[in-house]
Scaffold this motif. Structure first.
Motif, PDB file in Angstrom:
ATOM      1  N   TYR A  32      -6.737  13.824   4.644  1.00  0.00           N
ATOM      2  CA  TYR A  32      -7.082  14.488   3.391  1.00  0.00           C
ATOM      3  C   TYR A  32      -6.262  13.886   2.249  1.00  0.00           C
ATOM      4  N   PHE A  33      -6.882  13.748   1.094  1.00  0.00           N
ATOM      5  CA  PHE A  33      -6.167  13.276  -0.089  1.00  0.00           C
ATOM      6  C   PHE A  33      -6.578  14.126  -1.284  1.00  0.00           C
ATOM      7  N   GLU A  34      -5.723  14.163  -2.270  1.00  0.00           N
ATOM      8  CA  GLU A  34      -5.836  15.125  -3.369  1.00  0.00           C
ATOM      9  C   GLU A  34      -7.150  15.027  -4.124  1.00  0.00           C
ATOM     10  N   GLU A  35      -7.667  13.838  -4.290  1.00  0.00           N
ATOM     11  CA  GLU A  35      -8.875  13.656  -5.104  1.00  0.00           C
ATOM     12  C   GLU A  35     -10.164  13.711  -4.280  1.00  0.00           C
ATOM     13  N   LEU A  36     -10.080  14.141  -3.013  1.00  0.00           N
ATOM     14  CA  LEU A  36     -11.279  14.226  -2.179  1.00  0.00           C
ATOM     15  C   LEU A  36     -12.364  15.117  -2.776  1.00  0.00           C
ATOM     16  N   PRO A  37     -12.034  16.317  -3.326  1.00  0.00           N
ATOM     17  CA  PRO A  37     -13.099  17.128  -3.939  1.00  0.00           C
ATOM     18  C   PRO A  37     -13.863  16.382  -5.029  1.00  0.00           C
ATOM     19  N   SER A  38     -13.141  15.580  -5.821  1.00  0.00           N
ATOM     20  CA  SER A  38     -13.792  14.798  -6.874  1.00  0.00           C
ATOM     21  C   SER A  38     -14.696  13.732  -6.274  1.00  0.00           C
ATOM     22  N   VAL A  39     -14.250  13.108  -5.183  1.00  0.00           N
ATOM     23  CA  VAL A  39     -15.062  12.102  -4.496  1.00  0.00           C
ATOM     24  C   VAL A  39     -16.357  12.731  -3.984  1.00  0.00           C
ATOM     25  N   LEU A  40     -16.237  13.895  -3.365  1.00  0.00           N
ATOM     26  CA  LEU A  40     -17.425  14.581  -2.831  1.00  0.00           C
ATOM     27  C   LEU A  40     -18.376  14.965  -3.952  1.00  0.00           C
ATOM     28  N   LYS A  41     -17.828  15.340  -5.097  1.00  0.00           N
ATOM     29  CA  LYS A  41     -18.660  15.656  -6.254  1.00  0.00           C
ATOM     30  C   LYS A  41     -19.462  14.430  -6.684  1.00  0.00           C
ATOM     31  N   ASP A  42     -18.799  13.282  -6.698  1.00  0.00           N
ATOM     32  CA  ASP A  42     -19.471  12.039  -7.085  1.00  0.00           C
ATOM     33  C   ASP A  42     -20.540  11.625  -6.081  1.00  0.00           C
ATOM     34  N   LEU A  43     -20.404  12.083  -4.854  1.00  0.00           N
ATOM     35  CA  LEU A  43     -21.354  11.714  -3.797  1.00  0.00           C
ATOM     36  C   LEU A  43     -22.582  12.626  -3.744  1.00  0.00           C
ATOM     37  N   GLU A  44     -22.593  13.672  -4.546  1.00  0.00           N
ATOM     38  CA  GLU A  44     -23.708  14.627  -4.492  1.00  0.00           C
ATOM     39  C   GLU A  44     -25.041  13.965  -4.828  1.00  0.00           C
ATOM     40  N   GLU A  45     -25.034  13.085  -5.824  1.00  0.00           N
ATOM     41  CA  GLU A  45     -26.267  12.398  -6.212  1.00  0.00           C
ATOM     42  C   GLU A  45     -26.758  11.494  -5.085  1.00  0.00           C
ATOM     43  N   ILE A  46     -25.822  10.832  -4.421  1.00  0.00           N
ATOM     44  CA  ILE A  46     -26.187   9.971  -3.292  1.00  0.00           C
ATOM     45  C   ILE A  46     -26.749  10.803  -2.154  1.00  0.00           C
ATOM     46  N   GLU A  47     -26.216  12.007  -1.969  1.00  0.00           N
ATOM     47  CA  GLU A  47     -26.751  12.898  -0.930  1.00  0.00           C
ATOM     48  C   GLU A  47     -28.157  13.364  -1.292  1.00  0.00           C
ATOM     49  N   LYS A  48     -28.393  13.646  -2.575  1.00  0.00           N
ATOM     50  CA  LYS A  48     -29.725  14.052  -3.017  1.00  0.00           C
ATOM     51  C   LYS A  48     -30.756  12.968  -2.730  1.00  0.00           C
ATOM     52  N   ASP A  49     -30.315  11.726  -2.790  1.00  0.00           N
ATOM     53  CA  ASP A  49     -31.210  10.609  -2.493  1.00  0.00           C
ATOM     54  C   ASP A  49     -31.317  10.338  -0.995  1.00  0.00           C
ATOM     55  N   LEU A  84       0.831  -1.201   0.000  1.00  0.00           N
ATOM     56  CA  LEU A  84       0.000   0.000   0.000  1.00  0.00           C
ATOM     57  C   LEU A  84       0.867   1.254   0.000  1.00  0.00           C
ATOM     58  N   ASN A  85       0.522   2.214  -0.868  1.00  0.00           N
ATOM     59  CA  ASN A  85       1.192   3.509  -0.848  1.00  0.00           C
ATOM     60  C   ASN A  85       0.430   4.467   0.077  1.00  0.00           C
ATOM     61  N   ASP A  86       0.895   5.684   0.194  1.00  0.00           N
ATOM     62  CA  ASP A  86       0.274   6.645   1.123  1.00  0.00           C
ATOM     63  C   ASP A  86      -1.188   6.891   0.786  1.00  0.00           C
ATOM     64  N   GLU A  87      -1.479   7.010  -0.508  1.00  0.00           N
ATOM     65  CA  GLU A  87      -2.868   7.219  -0.922  1.00  0.00           C
ATOM     66  C   GLU A  87      -3.737   6.033  -0.532  1.00  0.00           C
ATOM     67  N   ASP A  88      -3.243   4.814  -0.785  1.00  0.00           N
ATOM     68  CA  ASP A  88      -3.990   3.606  -0.420  1.00  0.00           C
ATOM     69  C   ASP A  88      -4.328   3.599   1.063  1.00  0.00           C
ATOM     70  N   LEU A  89      -3.356   3.960   1.898  1.00  0.00           N
ATOM     71  CA  LEU A  89      -3.553   3.926   3.349  1.00  0.00           C
ATOM     72  C   LEU A  89      -4.620   4.920   3.792  1.00  0.00           C
ATOM     73  N   LYS A  90      -4.637   6.094   3.163  1.00  0.00           N
ATOM     74  CA  LYS A  90      -5.661   7.092   3.515  1.00  0.00           C
ATOM     75  C   LYS A  90      -7.052   6.615   3.107  1.00  0.00           C
ATOM     76  N   ILE A  91      -7.162   6.104   1.873  1.00  0.00           N
ATOM     77  CA  ILE A  91      -8.466   5.625   1.401  1.00  0.00           C
ATOM     78  C   ILE A  91      -8.910   4.433   2.232  1.00  0.00           C
ATOM     79  N   ARG A  92      -7.971   3.573   2.586  1.00  0.00           N
ATOM     80  CA  ARG A  92      -8.311   2.398   3.397  1.00  0.00           C
ATOM     81  C   ARG A  92      -8.969   2.821   4.710  1.00  0.00           C
TER      82      ARG A  92
END
Length: 454
Positions: free
Chosen positions: A392-409, A364-372
């Motif tokens: 915090y990880f670099e792609e978190l804003p993108s993850v939150l964007k992808d979760l917007e639809e799930i939040e709407k539901d 596991l790299n640093d990113e893997d450990l954070k996501i884990r």
């Protein structure tokens, strides 16, 4: 629950017993020496504090259950027991030779296959062999999986004497037509007998495994199974979705036709009704697919935010290092994964050459450990946060964007630095975790890899 949500989110997805999931391991950069270094590092960090865990895979079964996705070897020849236990102890000794001191074992889980395929004497030989090289933690938790048709009073007593206090029995479903379809003929009487034996002997946590979504299964079948289960009052339950993955398991999951399986909303209704009955009977939902009485350690761990999840499933006690012994077993140092060969003959041959039977793994790299960590929090606590730089990880804003639809539901609530899964969102935990799964997002599978999430 709205049918539209089921149709919307019922997609193939991992069960997240690990991150990264096995299909996304980087096998090219993995080496046995890297695994050994990772294993030794984790041992030095954790042994004196919490101890380590052992998962021991016992693969033999006398007959094929067509619902099963486990690595197994079908045989009625019990002379295989002694050679296999000899190999397990050899593998364990190879690990112990790499350590500066005796390991302190906090957890043992015997999985399978069918652990109760083995005689009480051979099970005793196995556990005594393990502790030839190790010490037992004061607050240990030893558990095993038992087949109600072949678990004997003597096996239960012997394992209890060896320190085991938790046992889970595979029930699946009591309907005769379902049992015939999955080739698991198992009368209620057999389950009741072994459950009462375990209580009489003194086991403190008795579990039953129940599956919904099996072929020919109806609402009446689920209700009947749960009512019978409640009459025995096990301490905890695994109530999980049948994973139909015949492309992985070959003929083992082709004992019935696709049209015989409950689909989508019909399948989800089996779960919802089962969940309502379990709640009515005093069982609390724990993580994904698990339920427990308030007196059980799993409930207490969840209430105190101490729940842990790994390749052994949910656990009330947390260890950093888990060693998997036996054919197909997976080890986890937190920083790395390593999997043994799935072929029994290769397993024996490698051990005969004094080699660890590892064939693949992932560092596991640093990113893997954070996501884990995020996925672990979501599956155990139904929430995760990034209130400090370490989370915090670099792609978190993108993850939150992808979760917007799930939040709407209304399946999650997104706060400034936290996500909370709502009650309605709990059945969709796997979908929520998939938004964090950067490996999956970067490379969608081109072939069937995972079972459906709903």
């Amino acid at each position: 629950m709205k049918i539209s949500l089921i149709q919307k989110y019922n997609v193939p997805g991992p069960r997240y017993t690990s991150y990264p999931t096995v299909p996304y391991w980087n096998e090219v950069e993995f080496t046995e020496q890297k695994w050994i270094a990772s294993f030794q590092q984790s041992f030095s960090e954790s042994n004196s504090q919490n101890g380590i865990s052992l998962y021991i895979h016992l693969p033999f079964c006398e007959s094929m259950c067509t619902f099963c996705g486990c690595n197994k070897r079908i045989t009625k020849n019990h002379t295989v027991e002694e050679d296999y236990i000899k190999a397990l102890i050899k593998e364990w000794s190879l690990y112990c030779k790499l350590l500066p001191e005796k390991p302190l074992i906090k957890e043992i889980h015997l999985g399978g296959g069918t652990p109760t395929f083995f005689s009480k004497n051979n099970l005793e030989h196995l556990i005594n062999g393990i502790f030839t090289f190790a010490n037992k933690a004061d607050q240990h938790e030893f558990s095993f999986e038992g087949h109600p048709n072949n678990t004997t009073y003597e096996q239960l007593q012997k394992l209890y004497d060896l320190g085991f206090r938790r046992v889970s029995f595979g029930v699946q479903d009591y309907a005769e037509k379902v049992q015939k379809a999955i080739n698991r003929i198992q009368p209620f009487h057999n389950v009741a007998k072994v459950t009462f034996w375990a209580k009489e002997i003194g086991y403190t946590s008795i579990g039953h495994d129940i599956i919904f979504g099996l072929p020919f299964q109806t609402i009446e079948d689920v209700v009947d199974t749960i009512e019978k289960t409640n009459s025995l009052k096990p301490d905890r339950l695994a109530f999980y979705s049948y994973a139909h993955v015949p492309w992985i398991k070959g003929n083992g999951q082709r004992g019935f036709n696709e049209e015989n399986l409950p689909k989508d909303a019909q399948k989800r209704k089996l779960y919802e009704i089962g969940k309502q009955l379990l709640s009515k009977n005093g069982y609390h939902e724990i993580g994904m697919d698990h339920f427990a009485l308030e007196s059980d350690s799993l409930y207490k761990a969840a209430a105190n935010k101490g729940l842990h999840r790994n390749f052994m499933g949910y656990s009330a006690s947390k260890t950093q290092l888990m060693i998997g012994l036996g054919v197909s077993s997976i080890s986890d140092s937190w920083y790395s994964f390593a999997q043994n060969t799935k072929n029994l003959e290769d397993y024996y041959q490698l051990l005969e050459w004094d080699k660890l039977p590892i064939v693949k793994g992932h560092i596991l790299n640093d990113e893997d450990l954070k996501i884990r960590k995020h996925i672990l929090h979501l599956t155990c606590d139904f929430e995760t946060s990034w209130d400090n730089e370490a989370r915090y990880f670099e792609e978190l804003p993108s993850v939150l964007k992808d979760l917007e639809e799930i939040e709407k539901d209304q399946l999650i609530v997104i706060e400034e630095k936290r996500i909370k899964i709502t009650e309605a969102g709990r059945p969709f935990v796997r979908n929520i975790c998939m938004a964090f799964d950067l490996h999956l997002k970067r490379k969608s599978p081109e072939t069937n890899l995972f079972s459906m999430t709903v």
